[in-house]
Write a protein that holds these residues in place. Structure first.
Motif, PDB file in Angstrom:
ATOM      1  N   LEU A   1       1.040   9.454   3.552  1.00  0.00           N
ATOM      2  CA  LEU A   1       1.205   8.117   2.985  1.00  0.00           C
ATOM      3  C   LEU A   1       0.671   7.080   3.965  1.00  0.00           C
ATOM      4  O   LEU A   1       0.599   7.326   5.180  1.00  0.00           O
ATOM      5  N   PRO A   2       0.278   5.909   3.470  1.00  0.00           N
ATOM      6  CA  PRO A   2      -0.047   4.812   4.394  1.00  0.00           C
ATOM      7  C   PRO A   2       1.149   4.518   5.276  1.00  0.00           C
ATOM      8  O   PRO A   2       2.300   4.739   4.875  1.00  0.00           O
ATOM      9  N   PRO A   3       0.918   4.031   6.483  1.00  0.00           N
ATOM     10  CA  PRO A   3       2.040   3.795   7.400  1.00  0.00           C
ATOM     11  C   PRO A   3       3.016   2.766   6.849  1.00  0.00           C
ATOM     12  O   PRO A   3       2.621   1.804   6.184  1.00  0.00           O
ATOM     13  N   ALA A   4       4.283   2.991   7.108  1.00  0.00           N
ATOM     14  CA  ALA A   4       5.318   2.035   6.694  1.00  0.00           C
ATOM     15  C   ALA A   4       5.275   0.824   7.618  1.00  0.00           C
ATOM     16  O   ALA A   4       5.051   0.952   8.824  1.00  0.00           O
TER      17      ALA A   4
ATOM     18  N   ARG B   1       0.839  -1.215   0.000  1.00  0.00           N
ATOM     19  CA  ARG B   1       0.000   0.000   0.000  1.00  0.00           C
ATOM     20  C   ARG B   1       0.868   1.258   0.000  1.00  0.00           C
ATOM     21  O   ARG B   1       0.574   2.228  -0.706  1.00  0.00           O
ATOM     22  N   ARG B   2       1.924   1.247   0.803  1.00  0.00           N
ATOM     23  CA  ARG B   2       2.795   2.429   0.852  1.00  0.00           C
ATOM     24  C   ARG B   2       3.538   2.595  -0.476  1.00  0.00           C
ATOM     25  O   ARG B   2       3.693   3.711  -0.981  1.00  0.00           O
TER      26      ARG B   2
END
Length: 211
Positions: A199-202, A180-181
């Motif tokens: 951004l989506p979380p790493a 996702r990221r």
């Protein structure tokens, strides 16, 4: 005139149907985790059948690959068709990237077949060409609205998948988070004026095991 009748094919016995389903399930599992180089004998062993039974149902690995990934191919076509149908070309393009990454994170073998890295899976060539052609049309629409950078070309999607293929993690949740990221980063790189949205979380790396 004498009527000519063509004998109908005999339906498979229940045990033959069961063997076929077990072979497909085993191949799907092994292709997903090990890629398309897994030997046919290993697939037979994993399915609990003899090699002769496997080759009776699937004479070549190509036929097995096409059977295993038929659903994924249909899903890819549906993703691109959904993107083309969106009245907002950039939103449609963005969703194609997100959903394509989502599909490919679950199977290393499908990514290999889609990218034509597996030479015997030539049935995928026509599907890939059709999908890239549709993506090119969607990209042109997004470029006309000024949202997609003008130097984007459909082959950039292949580059994206090649890089995406390198995402490895022991847990499915970690792979999905990384995917996702990665997709969000790629979308921002394709956009003419990238939105500064979070951004989506790493994914967090797994802690080292105690030795």
């Amino acid at each position: 005139m004498r009527e000519v009748t063509v004998p109908l094919p005999h339906p498979l016995r229940s045990d033959a149907v069961d063997n076929r389903e077990r072979i497909v399930r085993a191949a799907r599992t092994l292709f997903a985790t090990e890629g398309l180089d897994v030997p046919m004998r290993e697939i037979a062993r994993h399915a609990g059948v003899g090699p002769a039974t496997l080759y009776r149902r699937f004479p070549t690995k190509r036929t097995l690959v096409c059977e295993v990934f038929a659903e994924e191919v249909r899903a890819c076509h549906a993703v691109v068709a959904e993107g083309l149908a969106d009245p907002d070309p950039w939103r449609g393009f963005r969703r194609v990237i997100e959903k394509t990454c989502e599909l490919h994170i679950h199977s290393l073998g499908f990514t290999e077949a889609f990218m034509a890295a597996y030479p015997d899976a030539m049935d995928f060539a026509a599907d890939r060409a059709q999908m890239l052609g549709s993506l090119a049309e969607l990209a042109r629409r997004a470029q006309r609205t000024g949202d997609l950078r003008p130097d984007f070309v459909p082959d950039d999607l292949i580059l994206l998948l090649q890089a995406h293929r390198g995402l490895h993690a022991t847990s499915t949740a970690t792979r999905q988070a990384a995917s996702r990221r990665f997709a969000a980063l790629m979308i921002q790189s394709f956009q003419t004026s990238p939105e500064r949205t979070p951004l989506p979380p790493a994914p967090r790396p797994a802690p080292p095991r105690n030795t």
